[in-house]
Design an enzyme around this catalytic site. Structure first.
Site, PDB file in Angstrom:
ATOM      1  N   HIS A   1      43.718  37.252  33.790  1.00  0.00           N
ATOM      2  CA  HIS A   1      42.782  36.674  33.883  1.00  0.00           C
ATOM      3  C   HIS A   1      43.685  35.856  34.879  1.00  0.00           C
ATOM      4  O   HIS A   1      43.225  34.335  34.690  1.00  0.00           O
ATOM      5  CB  HIS A   1      42.044  35.471  33.241  1.00  0.00           C
TER       6      HIS A   1
ATOM      7  N   HIS B   1      35.804  43.088  34.856  1.00  0.00           N
ATOM      8  CA  HIS B   1      37.511  43.608  34.155  1.00  0.00           C
ATOM      9  C   HIS B   1      36.026  45.134  34.433  1.00  0.00           C
ATOM     10  O   HIS B   1      36.715  46.080  34.111  1.00  0.00           O
ATOM     11  CB  HIS B   1      37.232  43.927  33.296  1.00  0.00           C
TER      12      HIS B   1
END
Length: 333
Positions: free
Chosen positions: A220, A58
């Site tokens: 995700h 991330h």
């Protein structure tokens, strides 16, 4: 999918190694656990510690936000996976200056379990911990089940205000209150255009047609609200904002901080086109933009798409959002 990696099983360790070597005046790795990173700069006694964390992939979240004015330490997990309790505990012990530590993390099952276990272990070390979950993703659960929502790009504003509060000398309870208030005033929704691929598999994280996009897709690759035909940027921005406005009604003359966040492979050219429409819509509604952020803040490897985040701000939150920050991946003067 092509990637600049060596052994797929070592990507997190090699990333951390490169990151620490690239920014030695900002961050250091603890000898007790190589997934535990803390600020390399001296912090004052009796300052509340800010600990953030989550899965890798991330970036710049989460390790990129350790620095002056934001987090004091970060626990790093595997790709899209929570860090275990051990590195969280080591960071906690390292950044505790006698005033306690606030954990800030997204509402995912692994994070909830592991940060909770670390907090219990910290309590055995006589370190007071407050935990604040981010739940800004309006697509992941209805408003009456807000506690089930995922944390996505709105985490940035929670990190920002809580870090500023700690830097300004707020006590443990007050820093946690600010973090919860920011989360309560924050809504996000994203759109996915193309998948990413995990280094270990090389396979797409989800399937989507060449002329499709997915509204409300998770960071995700979690399923969103629906797949629809690809559309113009203005229409996409309108659709994302429609869901945000329905969930968090804003009135004329309200003020907001805006984040248009890229998911990893979306050019800034496209992000600014999206921001252009967000500004137009807010202006039409008489809602004032207090501060704006455009770029990659919480990504999903090389996923295509973006999210829009609005945080309603009052005088208290404005002061904290304005607070200067000096991190390797984010600077605000």
């Amino acid at each position: 999918m092509k990637k600049l990696i060596n052994n797929p099983n070592n990507v997190v360790e090699e990333m951390i190694d490169g990151y620490v070597k690239a920014h030695p005046t900002y961050i250091k790795r603890l000898e007790e656990n190589d997934r535990s990173l803390v600020t390399a700069r001296k912090t004052t006694d009796n300052k509340v510690g800010i600990l953030i964390g989550g899965g890798s992939g991330h970036e710049p979240g989460f390790l990129g936000y350790v620095g002056d004015g934001m987090a004091d330490g970060v626990a790093v997990g595997n790709i899209f996976a929570s860090p275990p309790p051990a590195p969280i505990l080591e960071v906690t012990k390292a950044i505790d200056k006698g005033a306690g530590v606030v954990y800030l993390y997204g509402n995912y099952a692994g994070d909830v379990m592991n940060f909770g276990m670390a907090a219990d272990l910290a309590d055995m070390e006589d370190i007071h911990v407050e935990m604040v979950l981010t739940t800004d993703d309006v697509a992941s659960a209805p408003i009456e089940e807000k506690e089930k929502r995922r944390g996505i790009a709105g985490e940035f504003f929670v990190f920002k205000t809580a870090g500023a509060a700690a830097d300004q000398g707020y006590n443990l309870g007050e820093v946690a209150r600010i973090a919860r208030k920011t989360n309560e005033f924050t809504r996000s929704m994203g759109v996915g255009l193309t998948p990413c691929s995990l280094p270990q598999t090389g396979e797409p994280s989800f399937e989507i047609g060449d002329n499709e996009m997915e509204l409300g897709l998770g960071h995700h690759g979690e399923p969103g609200i629906k797949k629809v035909p690809m559309d113009k940027a203005d229409n996409i921005a309108d659709e994302l904002l429609k869901h945000i406005f329905a969930d968090m009604p804003l009135n004329k003359d309200d003020e907001v901080a805006v984040l248009v966040n890229g998911l990893g492979s979306t050019p800034r050219l496209e992000l600014y086109i999206m921001y252009r429409r967000v500004e137009q819509v807010l202006k039409e509604k008489g809602i004032h933009i207090y501060r704006s952020y455009v770029g990659d803040y919480i990504t999903s490897l090389e996923m295509g798409g973006c999210s829009i985040t609005l945080t309603k701000v009052d005088d208290e939150l404005k002061k904290l959002i304005d607070h200067p920050v000096d991190c390797p991946m984010f600077v605000q003067k």
